[in-house]
Structure formats: structure tokens, C-alpha cells
Design a protein around this motif. Sequence first.
Motif: not given
Length: 444
Positions: A237-238, A241-242, A306, A346, A416-417, A420-421, A423-424
Motif C-alpha cells: 500500500i505504501s 503511494i510514497n 513517509v 522498504n 495520500l501521504a 501512507s503514514t 498504514v506504515t
Amino acid sequence: MSSRSTHVGPSDVRHSGTREEDSRVVRSIAFCAMLVIYGLAFFQRTGIPGTIFDELQTEFQLSAFAVTALGSAFVYVYAGMQLVVGLAADSFGGRRTLLFGSVIMCGGAALFPCADSTTVLFASRVLVGFGSSFVYLSIVKEVDTLFAPRHFAGLLGLTLLASYGGNIAATLPFERAVQGYGWRATLLGVAGFSLLAVIVAWSVLRRLRRDDVQRRRVPVTRVWDVLRNRRSRGLLISGLINFPIVFVIQGILGKKFLEDTAGLSSAQAAAFLLVMAVVSGVAAASGGFVLRLTGHRRKPVILFAVSMILLSTSLMLVAVWCRASGRVYLIAYVLLALSILGSPANLATMKEVNRPDAVAVAISVLNTAVYLGVGLAGNLAGAVLDLFAHNAAAGESRIVYPAEAYATLFACLAGLALVSTLVTALQIPETRGCPVTLEELTGS
């Protein structure tokens, strides 16, 4: 009996034959030629359409979505080929797949500046994306073939630096060449230089001992194992986005945005991207060292990366509304470039949360997600600008989009960021460099 007639296994041939009998100078020349090819592939990825956005839009009368789609066409093909290329390199050998892909890349690179229609533009980008997709994994395979294992990590580090060399060349140097010679002549020169590098690589690699390869069945079940592994989901997922957010600025809209909103000249805007490319290269090369400083803890580095993306996109959103000076955007670009520091973490985590016999497949799946995200992010950027096309100022040489268009885009990217944050923080596990066992995966 000579060593040539003695029965040995593939690894024995590779280690004793290639590395002892082949000249170190010849192997070094082959490696340098491969690095040049990879750098030029990176140039094609980041320089088009970003650096010549206005030239393409004006000459071919394209919408913003169509121009950004030229970048997306490249990365969609690149993403779709990742698994195929990994399997092909294992089955046929790195040099064969490298030369096959490089020739197709050169053909597409030569076709683009000769295009007289939008159809030809897109066809050439598809060819370049297809050919470029073979380069990196083929080099990884060939480095493993030509050099001793103790040199593997260091040579891959040089490969990474070569890619960012191409990235740097696609900014201010490319912009200056376009201003001096035009985009068509410049890109024809790049295509010619690419072909020369391929010829050198072919002429040198054919003199070196070839590693034995084994035909293997496509491990479709391994792909499914990676996709259904809950430890992989946060990383995938990230990944969507990232880096895609970084690429929207670095390879698509970063230069045009500065010209439209901050009032910078073409050369000044390209210089900002040059700074971003240099910082990105330094960050990528420093990722492994930073992991050692953290005691091989992956998650803090990934969270830092992120958070830089979230901070950068939020800063650009505020700066657009406040009509900030160019210095603020330069700070935002540097922050965005610092996020590349998380790339090694990652990749390492993706390797460690999946089964040990599916490392290449796991990395290929992550790469596919990343470049799929790049294509989607490019389409999003073009669609957002087109929403404000009725308020754009059309001149003879370029179309200037209003600040509201870029503010809307940065609001989307910041949102979106933020996703991602979260989710991370909540879904990506901390491995501390220790791979999971098959028993753990079976019980997950």
C-alpha cells in the motif's frame, strides 16, 4: 585433464572460470557500459515529459492529462514487466535479456524525437518502457555472474548511483540542451549515445564466459504467497503511494509547477530539480548506512521517509495559497528527496517478511506496485490540471495553469501521504533484519 574438460557445476564455472580467466579490465568495461545503459534508461524515465512538458503540450496541442500520460505509458509497461523480466533473466541469462531490452529501448528513444503524431509519441514511450524494464534486473544477474560475491553489494551501490546520474542529467543539463538545440535534436543525440553504449556492452560481453542458466517454471504460487501475506500488505500500500508522489514532482510536474506558480525561469526550475536529484541520490546511497546506525531497525527509517513526504506536500499546499517565494519550494523539494532514504529499508523489510525462497518474486511484486502507483499518480496529476484548464492562460509557447489547480493537486497528494503514514505506523512490522520463518508464515 584441463579445467575446461572437467565436469563442474554451474556455480563452479561461474566462480572459477569467469572470475579467474576473464580479464578484470574487460569485466570492468562491461560493467561500466551496463551502468551507462541504466543511467540512460533512468534519463528516459525522469526527463520525459517533465523537462519538456511545455514543448510537448504546445507542439502537439495536448491536454495536461495527455502529456502526463506519456510518463504513465512508460511506467505502466515497466510495472507490468517486472515479474516477467526477473524470470527471463534467471532463465536466459542477464546479458541476453539486457541486450534484448536495450535494443528495444534505443529504438523507442530514436522514434520519440522523430514523432509527427500523438500516436507515434505514445508508441515510442511504450517501446522505451518495455525495453528499459529489462535493464536493472539483467544487470543484477550479470553482476552476480561476472564478479565475486564480496563485490555484489558495492557494485549494486554503483548501479544505484548510475541511475541517479541519469536522473541528474534529465534536469538542468537536459533543459539547457533543449534551449540550445531543441528537444528533438537533443533526444536524437541521447538515442545515438544509448545505441553506442549498447554496442560497446555487446562487443565486450560476448568476449566473457557465459554463466550456465537453467530453465524454470513460472512460480505463480510464489506471487500469490506474497500477495496474501498480511505482512506484505502495508508495504504494498505504501509502495503505491510514497515513491509515486516523489515521481510526480521529480519526473512530471515539478519543473512546470515552479514556472507556473513561483514565477521561475525554465533554467531556474530545472536547477531546483537538479538539487532534488542530487539529494535523492545521496539519500539512496546513505540508506544502508542509516540502517546500521539504527541497529538495523527498519520501521523508524520508513516512518521518517513517509513523514518527509507528508511534510513536503503539506508545505507546498500552504506555500501555493500564501504565494510563497521559490526558496520555500526548494525546501519542500529537498524534504521530498530525503524520503528516498527509506528505499533500502522498504526493500529489506519486503524481503524479510516473505518466505526465503521467494526473495526475487517479493521484490518484483513490490516494484510492480510502486510503478503502478507512479502511473496512477501521473494520471491523477494530469486530470487535476485539466479540471482547471478553463482558467489556464494560453500563450504562444506554454499554458499556465492557475494556483488553484496545483493547490488541489497538493491537497490530494498530502491526503495520500497521510494514508501512507497511518498504514506504515499500524501495519508494517519491525523485523530488525531477521527474516520470518516458514512456520511463522504458515501460521499467519
